[in-house]
Enzyme design. Structure first.
Site, mmCIF file in Angstrom:
data_model
loop_
_atom_site.group_PDB
_atom_site.id
_atom_site.type_symbol
_atom_site.label_atom_id
_atom_site.label_comp_id
_atom_site.label_asym_id
_atom_site.label_seq_id
_atom_site.Cartn_x
_atom_site.Cartn_y
_atom_site.Cartn_z
ATOM 1 N N GLU B 41 -26.405 -17.725 -35.647
ATOM 2 C CA GLU B 41 -27.119 -16.651 -36.347
ATOM 3 C C GLU B 41 -27.254 -15.433 -35.429
ATOM 4 O O GLU B 41 -27.599 -15.569 -34.254
ATOM 5 C CB GLU B 41 -28.523 -17.180 -36.704
ATOM 6 C CG GLU B 41 -29.430 -16.182 -37.402
ATOM 7 C CD GLU B 41 -30.806 -16.768 -37.715
ATOM 8 O OE1 GLU B 41 -31.169 -17.817 -37.127
ATOM 9 O OE2 GLU B 41 -31.524 -16.179 -38.543
ATOM 10 N N LYS B 112 -29.377 -13.774 -45.569
ATOM 11 C CA LYS B 112 -30.402 -14.833 -45.475
ATOM 12 C C LYS B 112 -31.499 -14.606 -46.509
ATOM 13 O O LYS B 112 -32.112 -13.525 -46.541
ATOM 14 C CB LYS B 112 -30.986 -14.818 -44.060
ATOM 15 C CG LYS B 112 -31.905 -15.980 -43.727
ATOM 16 C CD LYS B 112 -32.319 -15.908 -42.237
ATOM 17 C CE LYS B 112 -33.109 -17.125 -41.799
ATOM 18 N NZ LYS B 112 -33.438 -17.057 -40.345
ATOM 19 N N CYS B 146 -29.898 -20.694 -40.860
ATOM 20 C CA CYS B 146 -31.080 -21.231 -40.162
ATOM 21 C C CYS B 146 -32.142 -21.782 -41.104
ATOM 22 O O CYS B 146 -31.904 -22.810 -41.736
ATOM 23 C CB CYS B 146 -31.651 -20.133 -39.245
ATOM 24 S SG CYS B 146 -32.883 -20.720 -38.049
#
Lengths: 266, 266
Positions: B41, B112, B146
């Site tokens: 990430e 995200k 994540c």
């Protein structure tokens, strides 16, 4: 609250033998300070007895209920037990769990919604309802059975309904270590709640059980766990642990339900 | 397919340093037979640099993209990299991952959706879309970042959309061992698909990373894993493993979506 899990080999097919041993174990759990005693899936009859179970199935308020209610009352302990339910001779058989309170009255009941493989699917009719959590003191407690807990949707549904603790009677074989090793801690921490997972042990009619019963806290860590053999686990659980875990694992706060629209589509 | 995960300390704040090291690693991964290289990430900029990141953010087709596309083309390897995205100077910053193919063209992109805690929430605007899986040969591949993978709903959504493999660039600290230890294997087996979880390592601006990158198969078992330090993992994954795991773990078949109606309610 002190919680007891009884991982037992039981007396397969011998309801009377199981009731007699419950008498002893309930006394022991109560003497250890436990307020609630959790037994495995289909504890009353045994699990791997497809030929016997239809004849041993009982209504929720059947003769074994009366016996168990009496044990709960005399020992002042709540008992959650798995049994084969047939509401009446004309009705189908369910794989159910019932919770009996210290006054001897039923506190909660649930019919397994997610049946596992051919034997279960041919023997039982699935339930169609996640019962809302029931109250015990300050606790909100929900019920699932075995395979149910392997679906994240089921535990999440109870978490969203306010459950603090999920009781899971189970009958798990040794090839499925994924359940106690990964799923039980994952379900607990991803919902920051307690999971009590209570299995059979030993061999029953040719089927070996894993044992490996586990009580996991809201951070996913093991509070108590059993190995392969018979075990009575008695451990304290503290509702404050949920609040303590939430800031570190804020999943319930950070969910985005508006993005989860595909999950309930056929 | 051979997949490579690069767990790296990187060069925080030094985009040029990161691009230079990618040149070497892409060559090494390609020489090892890897068809796809996954990076962590916010690999391009570093993760824990809230003051620097807004200025280092780029459009999806910005100058770093051209450099990475060139590396992908010259080394004949697909590259999936985390970066800070700002589509134009007037627009907000996203925490994104982009996949560049061997022809140097973008194959997939994702912003995200589930941002973690204050720093991320103040720095980034969340994405609002789970992009459908993209195709690479016979594979359907989906993207999460994540914290996203810690929500079972997100992985399930991609599984229902047909994903075989989920690429997860991450930036995880040592207190969250629950993710590689429980969530990555649980997500993999509960959806019988592959999960590639690629973390940073070392210390970055005072923040320690766990390392612990992991590639898990459709039975949840570890195919490759890293410890604390820099590591390039290259491992073969076989689409047939999904079909092999499905009869043992038939979760996708046995779901009951009609019971999951509370999951997308606010």
């Amino acid at each position: 609250m002190k919680l007891a899990l009884w991982q037992t080999q039981g007396f397969p097919g011998d309801v009377e033998g199981n009731l007699a041993s419950l008498e002893r174990i309930a006394q022991s759990a109560a003497a250890g300070g436990a307020e609630l005693l959790l037994l495995p899936e289909l504890w009353l009859t045994g699990y791997n007895l497809p030929e016997l179970i239809p004849a041993l199935a009982e209504p929720a308020d059947g003769p074994s209920f009366s016996r168990i209610a009496d044990i709960a009352r005399r020992n002042n302990i709540v008992i959650a037990y798995g049994y084969a339910e047939r509401p009446s001779p004309e009705q189908p058989v369910y794989n159910s769990v019932q919770v009996v309170g210290t006054a001897g009255a039923p506190l909660a009941h649930y019919r397994k919604t997610h049946l596992f493989e051919c034997m279960e699917k041919s023997l039982y009719t699935p339930g169609d309802v996640f019962e809302p959590p029931f109250s015990l003191g300050e606790w909100k407690i929900a019920l699932l059975i075995c395979y149910d807990v392997e679906f994240p949707e089921n535990v999440r549904t109870h978490a969203l309904a306010g459950a603090d603790l999920i009781l899971v009677p189970t009958a798990l074989s040794p090839e499925f270590t994924n359940v106690p090793d990964w799923f039980v801690p994952a379900r607990a921490v991803e919902n920051t709640l307690f999971i009590a997972y209570c299995n059979h042990c030993g061999v029953e009619n040719g089927l070996l059980f894993l044992g490996g019963s586990k009580l996991a806290g809201p951070d996913g860590r093991t509070i108590a766990a059993a190995g392969e053999g018979e075990a009575l686990l008695i451990a304290e659980i503290d509702l404050a642990a949920r609040k303590k875990a939430a800031p570190t694992f804020p999943y319930l706060r950070d969910r985005r339900p508006e993005l989860y629209t595909s999950l309930d589509k056929g």
